[in-house]
Design a protein around this motif. Structure first.
Motif, PDB file in Angstrom:
ATOM      1  N   SER A 165       1.397  -5.270  -0.988  1.00 45.63           N
ATOM      2  CA  SER A 165       0.113  -5.721  -1.528  1.00 45.63           C
ATOM      3  C   SER A 165      -1.027  -5.448  -0.550  1.00 45.63           C
ATOM      4  CB  SER A 165       0.126  -7.229  -1.810  1.00 45.63           C
ATOM      5  OG  SER A 165       1.097  -7.570  -2.766  1.00 45.63           O
ATOM      6  N   GLY A 166      -0.700  -5.131   0.695  1.00 41.32           N
ATOM      7  CA  GLY A 166      -1.743  -5.067   1.722  1.00 41.32           C
ATOM      8  C   GLY A 166      -1.648  -3.862   2.632  1.00 41.32           C
ATOM      9  N   GLY A 167      -1.796  -4.141   3.922  1.00 38.77           N
ATOM     10  CA  GLY A 167      -1.907  -3.069   4.908  1.00 38.77           C
ATOM     11  C   GLY A 167      -0.667  -2.216   5.073  1.00 38.77           C
ATOM     12  N   GLY A 168       0.467  -2.781   4.768  1.00 37.24           N
ATOM     13  CA  GLY A 168       1.682  -1.976   4.735  1.00 37.24           C
ATOM     14  C   GLY A 168       2.272  -1.628   6.090  1.00 37.24           C
ATOM     15  N   SER A 169       2.033  -2.476   7.105  1.00 39.97           N
ATOM     16  CA  SER A 169       2.598  -2.119   8.421  1.00 39.97           C
ATOM     17  C   SER A 169       4.124  -2.206   8.414  1.00 39.97           C
ATOM     18  CB  SER A 169       2.004  -2.994   9.527  1.00 39.97           C
ATOM     19  OG  SER A 169       2.480  -4.317   9.462  1.00 39.97           O
ATOM     20  N   ALA A 193      -4.823  -1.508  -1.769  1.00 43.39           N
ATOM     21  CA  ALA A 193      -3.922  -1.828  -0.645  1.00 43.39           C
ATOM     22  C   ALA A 193      -3.965  -0.694   0.388  1.00 43.39           C
ATOM     23  CB  ALA A 193      -2.498  -2.019  -1.158  1.00 43.39           C
ATOM     24  N   GLY A 194      -4.231  -1.067   1.633  1.00 43.29           N
ATOM     25  CA  GLY A 194      -4.356  -0.072   2.692  1.00 43.29           C
ATOM     26  C   GLY A 194      -3.093   0.756   2.877  1.00 43.29           C
ATOM     27  N   GLY A 195      -1.960   0.157   2.555  1.00 44.20           N
ATOM     28  CA  GLY A 195      -0.686   0.849   2.746  1.00 44.20           C
ATOM     29  C   GLY A 195      -0.500   2.051   1.836  1.00 44.20           C
ATOM     30  N   LEU A 196      -1.220   2.092   0.712  1.00 39.41           N
ATOM     31  CA  LEU A 196      -1.032   3.208  -0.232  1.00 39.41           C
ATOM     32  C   LEU A 196      -1.418   4.541   0.408  1.00 39.41           C
ATOM     33  CD1 LEU A 196      -2.283   1.663  -3.605  1.00 39.41           C
ATOM     34  CD2 LEU A 196       0.062   2.335  -3.022  1.00 39.41           C
ATOM     35  N   ALA A 197      -2.589   4.580   1.040  1.00 41.49           N
ATOM     36  CA  ALA A 197      -3.035   5.829   1.665  1.00 41.49           C
ATOM     37  C   ALA A 197      -2.098   6.233   2.801  1.00 41.49           C
ATOM     38  CB  ALA A 197      -4.461   5.674   2.188  1.00 41.49           C
ATOM     39  N   LYS A 198      -1.582   5.211   3.511  1.00 44.57           N
ATOM     40  CA  LYS A 198      -0.670   5.519   4.630  1.00 44.57           C
ATOM     41  C   LYS A 198       0.624   6.122   4.116  1.00 44.57           C
ATOM     42  CE  LYS A 198      -2.587   1.591   7.152  1.00 44.57           C
ATOM     43  NZ  LYS A 198      -2.372   0.174   7.406  1.00 44.57           N
ATOM     44  N   ALA A 199       1.105   5.625   2.983  1.00 46.73           N
ATOM     45  CA  ALA A 199       2.322   6.186   2.386  1.00 46.73           C
ATOM     46  C   ALA A 199       2.061   7.605   1.894  1.00 46.73           C
ATOM     47  CB  ALA A 199       2.801   5.297   1.237  1.00 46.73           C
ATOM     48  N   GLU A 200       0.905   7.785   1.241  1.00 44.16           N
ATOM     49  CA  GLU A 200       0.568   9.124   0.722  1.00 44.16           C
ATOM     50  C   GLU A 200       0.473  10.121   1.862  1.00 44.16           C
ATOM     51  OE1 GLU A 200      -2.912   8.393  -1.684  1.00 44.16           O
ATOM     52  OE2 GLU A 200      -1.649   7.218  -3.052  1.00 44.16           O
ATOM     53  N   ALA A 201      -0.091   9.687   2.987  1.00 45.31           N
ATOM     54  CA  ALA A 201      -0.223  10.590   4.139  1.00 45.31           C
ATOM     55  C   ALA A 201       1.140  11.053   4.643  1.00 45.31           C
ATOM     56  CB  ALA A 201      -0.988   9.893   5.258  1.00 45.31           C
ATOM     57  N   LYS A 235      14.815   5.247  -9.285  1.00 46.68           N
ATOM     58  CA  LYS A 235      16.246   4.958  -9.129  1.00 46.68           C
ATOM     59  C   LYS A 235      16.626   4.464  -7.719  1.00 46.68           C
ATOM     60  CE  LYS A 235      17.809   8.278 -12.636  1.00 46.68           C
ATOM     61  NZ  LYS A 235      16.612   7.989 -13.412  1.00 46.68           N
ATOM     62  N   PRO A 236      16.025   3.360  -7.304  1.00 48.44           N
ATOM     63  CA  PRO A 236      16.341   2.872  -5.950  1.00 48.44           C
ATOM     64  C   PRO A 236      17.714   2.203  -5.869  1.00 48.44           C
ATOM     65  CG  PRO A 236      14.858   1.338  -7.038  1.00 48.44           C
ATOM     66  CD  PRO A 236      15.027   2.501  -7.972  1.00 48.44           C
ATOM     67  N   ASP A 237      18.353   2.365  -4.732  1.00 41.92           N
ATOM     68  CA  ASP A 237      19.534   1.557  -4.419  1.00 41.92           C
ATOM     69  C   ASP A 237      19.096   0.196  -3.901  1.00 41.92           C
ATOM     70  OD1 ASP A 237      21.551   3.676  -4.802  1.00 41.92           O
ATOM     71  OD2 ASP A 237      20.532   4.609  -3.093  1.00 41.92           O
ATOM     72  N   LEU A 238      17.982   0.194  -3.187  1.00 38.90           N
ATOM     73  CA  LEU A 238      17.462  -1.038  -2.577  1.00 38.90           C
ATOM     74  C   LEU A 238      15.948  -1.101  -2.771  1.00 38.90           C
ATOM     75  CD1 LEU A 238      19.357  -0.713   0.829  1.00 38.90           C
ATOM     76  CD2 LEU A 238      19.833  -2.448  -0.921  1.00 38.90           C
ATOM     77  N   ILE A 239      15.440  -2.313  -2.915  1.00 39.65           N
ATOM     78  CA  ILE A 239      13.990  -2.535  -3.005  1.00 39.65           C
ATOM     79  C   ILE A 239      13.603  -3.433  -1.833  1.00 39.65           C
ATOM     80  CG2 ILE A 239      12.139  -3.585  -4.369  1.00 39.65           C
ATOM     81  CD1 ILE A 239      13.899  -2.977  -6.877  1.00 39.65           C
ATOM     82  N   CYS A 240      12.595  -3.022  -1.077  1.00 34.08           N
ATOM     83  CA  CYS A 240      12.123  -3.838   0.042  1.00 34.08           C
ATOM     84  C   CYS A 240      10.737  -4.377  -0.267  1.00 34.08           C
ATOM     85  CB  CYS A 240      12.051  -2.994   1.316  1.00 34.08           C
ATOM     86  SG  CYS A 240      13.665  -2.559   1.980  1.00 34.08           S
ATOM     87  N   LEU A 241      10.611  -5.693  -0.351  1.00 31.43           N
ATOM     88  CA  LEU A 241       9.297  -6.311  -0.463  1.00 31.43           C
ATOM     89  C   LEU A 241       8.716  -6.394   0.945  1.00 31.43           C
ATOM     90  CD1 LEU A 241      10.051  -9.301  -2.900  1.00 31.43           C
ATOM     91  CD2 LEU A 241       9.755  -6.862  -3.423  1.00 31.43           C
ATOM     92  N   ALA A 242       7.519  -5.854   1.104  1.00 29.61           N
ATOM     93  CA  ALA A 242       6.897  -5.835   2.432  1.00 29.61           C
ATOM     94  C   ALA A 242       5.455  -6.293   2.285  1.00 29.61           C
ATOM     95  CB  ALA A 242       6.974  -4.434   3.032  1.00 29.61           C
ATOM     96  N   GLY A 243       5.271  -7.604   2.324  1.00 30.66           N
ATOM     97  CA  GLY A 243       3.944  -8.151   2.082  1.00 30.66           C
ATOM     98  C   GLY A 243       3.559  -8.025   0.624  1.00 30.66           C
TER      99      GLY A 243
END
Ligand code: GAR
Length: 206
Positions: free
Chosen positions: A9-13, A41-49, A80-88
């Motif tokens: 939801s947020g910065g995605g550190s 969410a700031g983390g989106l751009a970081k993931a895209e990068a 099709k994830p094997d695992l889902i990680c909630l991170a903030g």
């Protein structure tokens, strides 16, 4: 390698810490997508990068919680994830959401659960006079910040700590703890809810 989708939801550190771990050839997991409930969410751009596919579904664009979760579930079905990680990821998941991934959703919470679930954890820990704080990675069940604990790390609370300074100190060990927990879960052969941990592996930092 286990396929992992990270919800933010947020910065995605924490997401980035997991992405960095997954970048190593010998890490047993890969991040195949990042989903946010906030377009800003700031983390989106970081993931895209990093070349990770991203998806954003704002709650306000849907008529109900069920419809919003339905959109997230549809995106998950394509990944099709094997695992889902909630991170903030600051939403409580319904049992309908959890069911298809039961025992395969992890969450990180910035307290030593079962102490201080929910919001304002650091402020509450300081006000309670705690001398130790920390973080917890656990399997997600219906209750908020409940579910079997996979890993915890502890840090000291200093006499002049504010909620922010404590949050900053805890966040550093969150990154390490989440990486370790994901590695353990990804390597565990049986049900992810029954990882083989030695007693020394629950406290990874003091
Ligand atoms: C982290 O401290 C995480 O533990 C917390 O939100 C922060 C997200 O930071 N999660 C919760 O409070 C969930 N109950 P990040 O976006 O930089 O990973």
């Amino acid at each position: 390698r286990k396929r992992v989708v990270v919800l933010i939801s947020g910065g995605g550190s924490n997401m980035l810490a997991l992405a960095d771990a997954c970048a190593a050839d010998d890490f047993p997991a890969e991040i195949v997508g990042v989903i946010s409930d906030r377009k800003d969410a700031g983390g989106l751009a970081k993931a895209e990068a990093r070349g990770i596919p991203t998806f954003a579904f704002e709650r306000k664009d849907f008529g109900s919680k069920a419809e919003h979760e339905g959109a997230v579930l549809e995106a998950l079905a394509t990944l099709k994830p094997d695992l889902i990680c909630l991170a903030g990821y600051m939403r409580l998941l319904s049992s309908d959401f959890i069911r298809p991934y039961e025992g395969r959703i992890l969450n990180i919470h910035p307290s030593l659960l079962p102490l201080f679930p929910g919001l304002h954890t650091h402020q509450r820990a300081i006000e309670a006079g705690m001398k130790v704080a920390g973080c917890t990675v656990h399997i997600v069940t219906e209750g908020m910040d409940e579910g079997p604990i996979i890993a915890q790390a502890a840090v000291p609370i200093l006499h002049d700590d504010t909620a922010q300074s404590l949050a900053d100190r805890v966040l550093i060990v969150e990154h390490k703890t989440y990486r370790l927990a994901l590695q353990k879960i990804a390597l565990s052969k049986g049900q992810p809810r029954e990882p083989a941990f030695g007693p020394d592996q629950y406290i990874i930092s003091i």
